[in-house]
Design a protein around this motif. Structure first.
Motif, PDB file in Angstrom:
ATOM      1  N   ASN A   1       2.212  23.871 -10.714  1.00  0.00           N
ATOM      2  CA  ASN A   1       1.212  24.763 -11.300  1.00  0.00           C
ATOM      3  C   ASN A   1       1.224  26.136 -10.637  1.00  0.00           C
ATOM      4  O   ASN A   1       0.803  27.118 -11.228  1.00  0.00           O
ATOM      5  CB  ASN A   1      -0.188  24.159 -11.153  1.00  0.00           C
TER       6      ASN A   1
ATOM      7  N   LEU B   1       2.294   1.793  -3.391  1.00  0.00           N
ATOM      8  CA  LEU B   1       1.299   2.292  -4.346  1.00  0.00           C
ATOM      9  C   LEU B   1       0.953   3.753  -4.098  1.00  0.00           C
ATOM     10  O   LEU B   1       0.735   4.507  -5.030  1.00  0.00           O
ATOM     11  CB  LEU B   1       0.024   1.453  -4.253  1.00  0.00           C
ATOM     12  N   THR B   2       0.841   4.164  -2.825  1.00  0.00           N
ATOM     13  CA  THR B   2       0.271   5.481  -2.534  1.00  0.00           C
ATOM     14  C   THR B   2       1.306   6.576  -2.370  1.00  0.00           C
ATOM     15  O   THR B   2       1.103   7.684  -2.858  1.00  0.00           O
ATOM     16  CB  THR B   2      -0.574   5.425  -1.255  1.00  0.00           C
TER      17      THR B   2
ATOM     18  N   THR C   1      -3.975   5.116 -10.694  1.00  0.00           N
ATOM     19  CA  THR C   1      -4.099   4.718  -9.293  1.00  0.00           C
ATOM     20  C   THR C   1      -5.535   4.863  -8.817  1.00  0.00           C
ATOM     21  O   THR C   1      -6.035   4.025  -8.050  1.00  0.00           O
ATOM     22  CB  THR C   1      -3.180   5.580  -8.421  1.00  0.00           C
TER      23      THR C   1
ATOM     24  N   ILE D   1      -0.677   8.937 -14.201  1.00  0.00           N
ATOM     25  CA  ILE D   1      -0.320   8.158 -13.016  1.00  0.00           C
ATOM     26  C   ILE D   1      -1.441   8.224 -11.982  1.00  0.00           C
ATOM     27  O   ILE D   1      -1.870   7.213 -11.420  1.00  0.00           O
ATOM     28  CB  ILE D   1       0.998   8.690 -12.419  1.00  0.00           C
ATOM     29  N   VAL D   2      -1.953   9.446 -11.751  1.00  0.00           N
ATOM     30  CA  VAL D   2      -3.000   9.599 -10.745  1.00  0.00           C
ATOM     31  C   VAL D   2      -4.268   8.890 -11.183  1.00  0.00           C
ATOM     32  O   VAL D   2      -4.914   8.188 -10.386  1.00  0.00           O
ATOM     33  CB  VAL D   2      -3.271  11.098 -10.485  1.00  0.00           C
TER      34      VAL D   2
ATOM     35  N   LEU E   1      -7.123   1.602  -6.743  1.00  0.00           N
ATOM     36  CA  LEU E   1      -7.062   1.600  -5.280  1.00  0.00           C
ATOM     37  C   LEU E   1      -8.397   1.756  -4.547  1.00  0.00           C
ATOM     38  O   LEU E   1      -8.585   1.150  -3.494  1.00  0.00           O
ATOM     39  CB  LEU E   1      -6.107   2.704  -4.794  1.00  0.00           C
TER      40      LEU E   1
ATOM     41  N   VAL F   1       2.653   8.137  -5.608  1.00  0.00           N
ATOM     42  CA  VAL F   1       1.587   8.758  -6.399  1.00  0.00           C
ATOM     43  C   VAL F   1       1.141  10.064  -5.756  1.00  0.00           C
ATOM     44  O   VAL F   1       0.958  11.083  -6.436  1.00  0.00           O
ATOM     45  CB  VAL F   1       0.397   7.786  -6.541  1.00  0.00           C
TER      46      VAL F   1
ATOM     47  N   SER G   1      -2.912  13.676 -14.052  1.00  0.00           N
ATOM     48  CA  SER G   1      -1.905  13.004 -14.862  1.00  0.00           C
ATOM     49  C   SER G   1      -2.280  11.532 -14.969  1.00  0.00           C
ATOM     50  O   SER G   1      -3.095  11.024 -14.200  1.00  0.00           O
ATOM     51  CB  SER G   1      -0.529  13.162 -14.235  1.00  0.00           C
TER      52      SER G   1
ATOM     53  N   ARG H   1       3.070  18.103  -8.867  1.00  0.00           N
ATOM     54  CA  ARG H   1       2.460  18.754 -10.038  1.00  0.00           C
ATOM     55  C   ARG H   1       1.642  19.961  -9.623  1.00  0.00           C
ATOM     56  O   ARG H   1       1.639  20.993 -10.304  1.00  0.00           O
ATOM     57  CB  ARG H   1       1.592  17.759 -10.800  1.00  0.00           C
TER      58      ARG H   1
ATOM     59  N   PHE I   1       0.833  -1.208   0.000  1.00  0.00           N
ATOM     60  CA  PHE I   1       0.000   0.000   0.000  1.00  0.00           C
ATOM     61  C   PHE I   1       0.866   1.255   0.000  1.00  0.00           C
ATOM     62  O   PHE I   1       0.574   2.212  -0.719  1.00  0.00           O
ATOM     63  CB  PHE I   1      -0.913  -0.018   1.231  1.00  0.00           C
TER      64      PHE I   1
ATOM     65  N   HIS J   1       3.709  12.662  -6.241  1.00  0.00           N
ATOM     66  CA  HIS J   1       3.680  13.072  -7.655  1.00  0.00           C
ATOM     67  C   HIS J   1       2.576  14.105  -7.893  1.00  0.00           C
ATOM     68  O   HIS J   1       2.806  15.157  -8.507  1.00  0.00           O
ATOM     69  CB  HIS J   1       3.466  11.826  -8.519  1.00  0.00           C
ATOM     70  N   ALA J   2       1.379  13.818  -7.360  1.00  0.00           N
ATOM     71  CA  ALA J   2       0.263  14.749  -7.533  1.00  0.00           C
ATOM     72  C   ALA J   2       0.556  16.073  -6.842  1.00  0.00           C
ATOM     73  O   ALA J   2       0.284  17.156  -7.397  1.00  0.00           O
ATOM     74  CB  ALA J   2      -1.025  14.133  -6.994  1.00  0.00           C
TER      75      ALA J   2
ATOM     76  N   THR K   1      -7.803  20.861 -12.498  1.00  0.00           N
ATOM     77  CA  THR K   1      -6.648  20.554 -13.341  1.00  0.00           C
ATOM     78  C   THR K   1      -6.782  19.101 -13.781  1.00  0.00           C
ATOM     79  O   THR K   1      -7.077  18.235 -12.965  1.00  0.00           O
ATOM     80  CB  THR K   1      -5.356  20.693 -12.531  1.00  0.00           C
TER      81      THR K   1
END
Lengths: 111, 229
Positions: free
Chosen positions: A89, A74-75, B101, B97-98, B105, A78, B95, A85, A71, A81-82, B92
Motif C-alpha cells: 500500500n 498459523l501465525t 486467522t 486470510i487475516v 486464533l 499470516v 484480506s 500488503r 502456532f 502476508h499482512a 485498510t
C-alpha cells in the motif's frame, strides 16, 4: 549413537542453517518484499526443523513442541502476508524493477 | 571509505573492551549477598516457587507498582498525542486470510495469556508478559475487522480497577502486617500449588488486567486516530 540421536542432530543443524540463511537474506536482499521472503519462508521451515529435532532429543516435550510448531505455521505466514500488503500500500516501498504486480491489477478489477 | 574505517575502529574498540571484561571474569562458584538470602529463604518467605516473581512482586513490590505507574503514564501520553494529531486515512480492509486467522486464533491466545498470568508464581511469566499476550489477541481481532472502535468505558474501568486493586492490596499489608505490600497477609499455602504464595497471584491478576487494558487502549487509539474511511 542411536539412529534418532543422529537424526535429531541433523534436524536441529538443518534448522539452524535455515535460520542463519534467513538472517543473511534479510541483511542482503535488495528491497522490502525480497527481505520479507527471506525472513518468513526460511524461518518457518527452520523453526519447524529445529523444533522437531528438539522433540527427538526429548520425546516428552514433543506435544508442547508440536503446539508451538502449529502456532508458528498459523501465525508466521499470516503476519508476513499482512505486512507485505501494508508495504504494498505504501508506494515508496515499491521496487523499481517490479514488472508483474498481480495485487495491483486485482485491486483495479475490484473498483 | 571513512565510514568503513570509523566502523572498523568502533568494532575494534568494543572488542578490546569486551576482551578486558571477559579476561577478568571468573564464574562465581556460589551466590553472594542478597541473591543467597533470596534463594535460601525465598520459598519460605513468599511461598512462591518462581523466585523471579518472588523478587518482582513480593520483595520489590513497590518497584513494580512504580513500573505500573510508568506504563500508565506512557499509555496516557500515547493516547493524548494520538487524539491531538490524526494520522492516516481510515483502516485498510483486511484480506480474507487475516480475517480468517483473526476468527480462530484469539481465543487460544487469550487462554495462553491467562495461563501465563495465573501461573506467575509457579513458572516463568506473570502479569506483564501475560497481559501483553492478551492484548495481542485484542490487536488481532481489531486487525481482522474493518471497523473503528467506539468510545469504551469498559477498558478504562478495568484499567482503573486493576490499579486500585494493586494499591489496596498494598495498604492491606500495611494495616494487617505493618508493611506496605506485605505478601503474607494471605496464607502462603503449600508452594507449587496454584492457590498459594500469599497475594502474589492476586497482584499478578491486577497487573495482567492493567497491562492488557492499557495496551489494548493504545491499539484502539491508534485505529481511532486513523479516522473513518
Amino acid at each position: 549413537m542411536s539412529f534418532t540421536f543422529i537424526l535429531a542432530h541433523v534436524l536441529t543443524g538443518l534448522g539452524a542453517l535455515f535460520l542463519f540463511a534467513s538472517g543473511v537474506g534479510v541483511f542482503r536482499m535488495p528491497d522490502v518484499f525480497n527481505k520479507m521472503h527471506a525472513g518468513t519462508k526460511a524461518t518457518t521451515l527452520g523453526s519447524i526443523l529445529f523444533l522437531s529435532g528438539l522433540g527427538l532429543f526429548e520425546p516428552s516435550w514433543l506435544p508442547k513442541l508440536l503446539l508451538v510448531a502449529v502456532f508458528i505455521v498459523l501465525t508466521n505466514p499470516v503476519s508476513s502476508h499482512a505486512l507485505a500488503r501494508a508495504a504494498h500500500n505504501d508506494a515508496s516501498e515499491k521496487p523499481d524493477n517490479l514488472v508483474i504486480d498481480d495485487l495491483e491489477e486485482s485491486k483495479g478489477e475490484e473498483q | 571509505m571513512i565510514r568503513t574505517i570509523v566502523g572498523l575502529a568502533i568494532v575494534l574498540i568494543l572488542m578490546a573492551i569486551l576482551i578486558t571484561v571477559v579476561d577478568d571474569y571468573t564464574v562465581p562458584s556460589a551466590l553472594s549477598g542478597v541473591g543467597e538470602s533470596y534463594t535460601e529463604t525465598g520459598v519460605e518467605d513468599t511461598g512462591s516457587v518462581n523466585l523471579v516473581t518472588a523478587v518482582v512482586v513480593a520483595y520489590r513490590g513497590l518497584d513494580t507498582l512504580g513500573e505500573v505507574v510508568v506504563l500508565f503514564s506512557a499509555s496516557t501520553a500515547v493516547v493524548l498525542i494520538l487524539t491531538l494529531i490524526p494520522i492516516g486515512s481510515g483502516p485498510t480492509p483486511p484480506s480474507s486470510i487475516v480475517s480468517f486467522t483473526a476468527g480462530i486464533l484469539p481465543s487460544a491466545i487469550i487462554l495462553f495469556g491467562i495461563y501465563i498470568i495465573t501461573h506467575g508464581h509457579l513458572s516463568p511469566g506473570g502479569g506483564f508478559p501475560g497481559g501483553a499476550v492478551v492484548a495481542s489477541a485484542f490487536l488481532l481481532v481489531m486487525l481482522g475487522s474493518n471497523t473503528v472502535p467506539g468510545k469504551s468505558k469498559f477498558l478504562s474501568s478495568i484499567e482503573s480497577l486493576a490499579g486500585l486493586t494493586f494499591g489496596l492490596l498494598g495498604f492491606w499489608g500495611m494495616f494487617a502486617a505493618g508493611q506496605f505490600l506485605n505478601n503474607l497477609v494471605l496464607p502462603a499455602g503449600s508452594p507449587g500449588r496454584i492457590i498459594s504464595a500469599g497475594i502474589i497471584p492476586l497482584i499478578s491478576l491486577a497487573i495482567g488486567a492493567k497491562v492488557a487494558s492499557e495496551l489494548s487502549g493504545i491499539f484502539s487509539s491508534y485505529r481511532k486516530a486513523g479516522g473513518e474511511k
